[in-house]
Design an enzyme around this catalytic site. Structure first.
Site, PDB file in Angstrom:
ATOM      1  CB  ILE A 153      37.008  27.711  -0.365  1.00 34.10           C
ATOM      2  CG1 ILE A 153      36.572  28.911  -1.203  1.00 34.10           C
ATOM      3  CG2 ILE A 153      38.411  27.256  -0.768  1.00 34.10           C
ATOM      4  CD1 ILE A 153      37.325  30.193  -0.885  1.00 34.10           C
ATOM      5  CG  ASP A 155      44.128  36.674  -9.097  1.00 39.70           C
ATOM      6  OD1 ASP A 155      42.901  36.829  -9.194  1.00 39.70           O
ATOM      7  OD2 ASP A 155      44.776  36.955  -8.072  1.00 39.70           O
ATOM      8  N   GLY A 204      38.722  26.382   8.153  1.00 34.38           N
ATOM      9  CA  GLY A 204      37.533  26.851   7.430  1.00 34.38           C
ATOM     10  C   GLY A 204      37.072  25.737   6.502  1.00 34.38           C
ATOM     11  CB  SER A 222      40.853  34.605   4.738  1.00 38.25           C
ATOM     12  OG  SER A 222      40.821  33.303   5.240  1.00 38.25           O
ATOM     13  CG  ASN A 223      39.553  37.843  -0.701  1.00 39.37           C
ATOM     14  OD1 ASN A 223      40.664  38.189  -1.077  1.00 39.37           O
ATOM     15  ND2 ASN A 223      38.714  37.127  -1.468  1.00 39.37           N
ATOM     16  CG  HIS A 243      43.302  37.999  -4.789  1.00 35.79           C
ATOM     17  ND1 HIS A 243      43.079  37.397  -6.016  1.00 35.79           N
ATOM     18  CD2 HIS A 243      42.219  37.703  -4.044  1.00 35.79           C
ATOM     19  CE1 HIS A 243      41.927  36.778  -5.998  1.00 35.79           C
ATOM     20  NE2 HIS A 243      41.368  36.948  -4.811  1.00 35.79           N
ATOM     21  NE  ARG A 299      38.401  34.069 -11.288  1.00 34.58           N
ATOM     22  CZ  ARG A 299      38.252  34.497 -10.038  1.00 34.58           C
ATOM     23  NH1 ARG A 299      39.078  35.399  -9.530  1.00 34.58           N
ATOM     24  NH2 ARG A 299      37.268  34.038  -9.287  1.00 34.58           N
ATOM     25  CG  MET A 335      39.521  29.871  -3.654  1.00 41.33           C
ATOM     26  SD  MET A 335      40.960  30.782  -4.289  1.00 41.33           S
ATOM     27  CE  MET A 335      42.314  29.796  -3.683  1.00 41.33           C
TER      28      MET A 335
HETATM   29  N1  LIG Z   1      42.295  34.160  -2.450  1.00 36.19           N
HETATM   30  C1  LIG Z   1      41.349  33.977  -3.335  1.00 36.19           C
HETATM   31  O1  LIG Z   1      41.619  33.937  -4.537  1.00 36.19           O
HETATM   32  C2  LIG Z   1      39.934  33.771  -2.918  1.00 36.19           C
HETATM   33  C3  LIG Z   1      39.547  34.020  -1.629  1.00 36.19           C
HETATM   34  N2  LIG Z   1      38.256  33.797  -1.224  1.00 36.19           N
HETATM   35  C4  LIG Z   1      37.923  34.101   0.184  1.00 36.19           C
HETATM   36  O2  LIG Z   1      37.889  32.885   0.930  1.00 36.19           O
HETATM   37  C5  LIG Z   1      37.082  33.075   2.092  1.00 36.19           C
HETATM   38  C6  LIG Z   1      36.136  31.905   2.296  1.00 36.19           C
HETATM   39  O3  LIG Z   1      35.191  31.842   1.252  1.00 36.19           O
HETATM   40  P1  LIG Z   1      34.037  30.695   1.250  1.00 36.19           P
HETATM   41  O4  LIG Z   1      34.614  29.370   1.551  1.00 36.19           O
HETATM   42  O5  LIG Z   1      33.258  30.892   0.010  1.00 36.19           O
HETATM   43  O6  LIG Z   1      33.167  31.170   2.515  1.00 36.19           O
HETATM   44  P2  LIG Z   1      32.141  30.270   3.388  1.00 36.19           P
HETATM   45  O7  LIG Z   1      31.355  31.226   4.211  1.00 36.19           O
HETATM   46  O8  LIG Z   1      31.422  29.325   2.521  1.00 36.19           O
HETATM   47  O9  LIG Z   1      33.119  29.428   4.313  1.00 36.19           O
HETATM   48  C7  LIG Z   1      33.920  30.022   5.278  1.00 36.19           C
HETATM   49  C8  LIG Z   1      34.092  29.042   6.406  1.00 36.19           C
HETATM   50  O10 LIG Z   1      34.948  29.660   7.378  1.00 36.19           O
HETATM   51  C9  LIG Z   1      34.483  29.229   8.641  1.00 36.19           C
HETATM   52  N3  LIG Z   1      34.982  30.102   9.695  1.00 36.19           N
HETATM   53  C10 LIG Z   1      34.535  31.313  10.098  1.00 36.19           C
HETATM   54  N4  LIG Z   1      35.254  31.741  11.142  1.00 36.19           N
HETATM   55  C11 LIG Z   1      36.191  30.794  11.385  1.00 36.19           C
HETATM   56  C12 LIG Z   1      37.232  30.661  12.338  1.00 36.19           C
HETATM   57  N5  LIG Z   1      37.461  31.600  13.261  1.00 36.19           N
HETATM   58  N6  LIG Z   1      37.978  29.535  12.292  1.00 36.19           N
HETATM   59  C13 LIG Z   1      37.751  28.584  11.359  1.00 36.19           C
HETATM   60  N7  LIG Z   1      36.781  28.646  10.457  1.00 36.19           N
HETATM   61  C14 LIG Z   1      36.012  29.744  10.467  1.00 36.19           C
HETATM   62  C15 LIG Z   1      32.954  29.234   8.520  1.00 36.19           C
HETATM   63  O11 LIG Z   1      32.361  28.451   9.537  1.00 36.19           O
HETATM   64  C16 LIG Z   1      32.780  28.655   7.121  1.00 36.19           C
HETATM   65  O12 LIG Z   1      32.650  27.253   7.160  1.00 36.19           O
HETATM   66  C17 LIG Z   1      36.399  34.416   1.884  1.00 36.19           C
HETATM   67  O13 LIG Z   1      37.060  35.411   2.641  1.00 36.19           O
HETATM   68  C18 LIG Z   1      36.558  34.677   0.400  1.00 36.19           C
HETATM   69  O14 LIG Z   1      36.522  36.051   0.080  1.00 36.19           O
HETATM   70  C19 LIG Z   1      37.330  33.313  -2.098  1.00 36.19           C
HETATM   71  C20 LIG Z   1      37.666  33.018  -3.392  1.00 36.19           C
HETATM   72  C21 LIG Z   1      38.969  33.282  -3.915  1.00 36.19           C
HETATM   73  O1  LIG Z   2      35.931  37.829  -5.620  1.00 37.93           O
HETATM   74  C1  LIG Z   2      35.890  37.394  -4.452  1.00 37.93           C
HETATM   75  O2  LIG Z   2      35.347  37.976  -3.519  1.00 37.93           O
HETATM   76  C2  LIG Z   2      36.566  36.088  -4.180  1.00 37.93           C
HETATM   77  C3  LIG Z   2      37.902  36.119  -4.793  1.00 37.93           C
HETATM   78  O3  LIG Z   2      38.865  36.624  -4.231  1.00 37.93           O
HETATM   79  C4  LIG Z   2      38.015  35.673  -6.185  1.00 37.93           C
HETATM   80  O4  LIG Z   2      37.129  34.991  -6.701  1.00 37.93           O
HETATM   81  O5  LIG Z   2      39.033  36.012  -6.801  1.00 37.93           O
END
Ligand SMILES: NC(=O)C1=CN([C@@H]2O[C@H](COP(=O)(O)OP(=O)(O)OC[C@H]3O[C@@H](n4cnc5c(N)ncnc54)[C@H](O)[C@@H]3O)[C@@H](O)[C@H]2O)C=CC1
Ligand SMILES: O=C([O-])CC(=O)C(=O)O
Length: 338
Positions: free
Chosen positions: A37, A174, A32, A142-143, A201, A177, A252
């Site tokens: 991220i 977390d 991803g 991933s969430n 989370h 923050r 993140m």
């Molecule tokens: N654990 C945590 O604390 C946090 C988790 N997240 C989660 O992280 C995830 C990604 O967030 P962002 O980067 O902002 O989203 P984004 O949409 O900007 O990027 C996601 C990327 O994943 C790629 N993708 C989709 N399907 C795929 C696959 N099968 N194989 C490989 N890549 C694939 C997309 O092409 C895209 O480039 C979300 O589910 C979000 O909720 C976000 C912030 C904090």
């Molecule tokens: O809030 C969301 O969807 C993304 C995330 O997990 C975080 O920022 O902690």
């Protein structure tokens, strides 16, 4: 494979910063990597001197990200992989795989609303991990993390590769923050602050243990409650501020880079590496739970207990259990039905 770098300039700089005398070759993949991220995380992993090979995978746009990051004059060699047919090559030989693949929230959504899309993405990626790098440490971003980690465990169990010491839900944001908000309220140096965050989370499953925060500040109960709520709603605060353009990406990426660095240090034999993470656990009756874990040469070396909790934290712990249990169950059910 170990390469002695003690005589090189890079090696001397690593030694000065307290790294081991021989820095092993380590391959890290980001799945991803072209996302919100993924891109800053790719940058931060490129800057990490413990990484020798950096594999950047996405279903689109990775060649550009990889070309860009590869020009940075740091240790690792960078390669971009695009599309499912290149996933195996990206994963082969990996020590650590970081997964920020999947859709982010928009205002009004919960993390669980992402389940329908992200569960399938994570399942596919974990099947490939089981096939191409079954011994890698997996850092799941991933969430909804409360469900995607159990999905990953089930996929690995079915493939016969599950090692509970090697699967981590990344909850470092977390902690990041909680540290920032506590330092602001307690008026202490943020660099000195430590706060464990346990549970899961999402919303109330995020339980910061401010009673154990250091340096001690003896904040009044209403401040502790406000800090707890802000930590639990930290993700939503960013989702609302971004107003439809996604969720936390930069903070993140920072948190993901800290956690991956801790995994690498553990693999390399650095002692006393402790971070909070959502892992298989017997700390409570729930099969997965976030708490402090000690990282070592095989991943989780020890899942640490909760320590003494305040009455408010004990209540928080009991209130989070039904939601966390249901999210874990949802992930397990999905993995076994699809
Ligand atoms: N654990 C945590 O604390 C946090 C988790 N997240 C989660 O992280 C995830 C990604 O967030 P962002 O980067 O902002 O989203 P984004 O949409 O900007 O990027 C996601 C990327 O994943 C790629 N993708 C989709 N399907 C795929 C696959 N099968 N194989 C490989 N890549 C694939 C997309 O092409 C895209 O480039 C979300 O589910 C979000 O909720 C976000 C912030 C904090
Ligand atoms: O809030 C969301 O969807 C993304 C995330 O997990 C975080 O920022 O902690």
């Amino acid at each position: 494979m170990f390469r002695s770098v003690a005589r090189s300039a890079a090696g001397k700089s690593l030694l000065r910063r307290g790294y081991a005398t021989a820095v092993p070759e380590r391959k890290v993949a980001v799945l991803g990597a072209a996302g919100g991220i993924g891109q800053p995380l790719a940058l931060l992993m490129k800057l990490n001197p413990l990484v020798s090979q950096l594999a950047l995978y996405d279903i689109a746009n990775t060649p550009g990200v990889a070309a860009d990051v590869s020009h940075i004059n740091s240790r690792s060699e960078v390669a971009g992989y695009v599309g499912e047919e290149q996933l195996g090559k990206a994963l082969e030989g990996c020590d650590v795989v970081i997964i920020p693949a999947g859709v982010p929230r928009k205002p009004g959504m919960t993390r669980d609303d992402l389940f329908n899309i992200n569960a399938g993405i994570v399942k596919g990626l974990c099947s490939a991990i089981a096939k191409y790098c079954p011994n890698a440490l997996v850092n799941m971003i991933s969430n909804p993390v409360n469900s995607t980690v159990p999905i990953a465990a089930e996929v690995f169990k079915k493939a016969g590769t599950y090692d509970e010491r090697k699967l981590f839900g990344v909850t470092t944001l977390d902690v990041v923050r909680a540290k920032t908000f506590y330092a602001g309220k307690a008026k202490v140096n943020v660099a000195d602050v430590n706060v464990p965050v346990v549970g899961g989370h999402a919303g109330i499953t995020i339980l910061p243990l401010f009673s154990q925060a250091t340096p001690k500040a003896n904040l009044p109960e209403e401040d502790i409650k406000a800090l707890t709520k802000r930590t639990q709603d930290g993700g939503t605060e960013v989702v609302e501020a971004k107003a439809g353009k996604g969720s936390a990406t930069l903070s993140m990426a920072y948190a993901g880079a800290i956690f991956a660095d801790a995994c690498l240090k553990g693999l390399n034999g650095v002692p006393d590496v402790v971070e909070c993470s959502f892992v298989q656990s017997t700390v409570t009756e729930l099969p997965f739970f976030a708490s402090k874990v000690r990282l070592g040469k095989n991943g989780v070396e020890e899942v640490l207990g909760l320590g003494p909790l305040s009455e408010y934290e004990k209540e928080g712990l009991e209130s989070l259990k039904p939601e966390l249990k249901s999210s874990i169950g949802k992930g397990i059910k999905f993995a076994n039905q699809n």
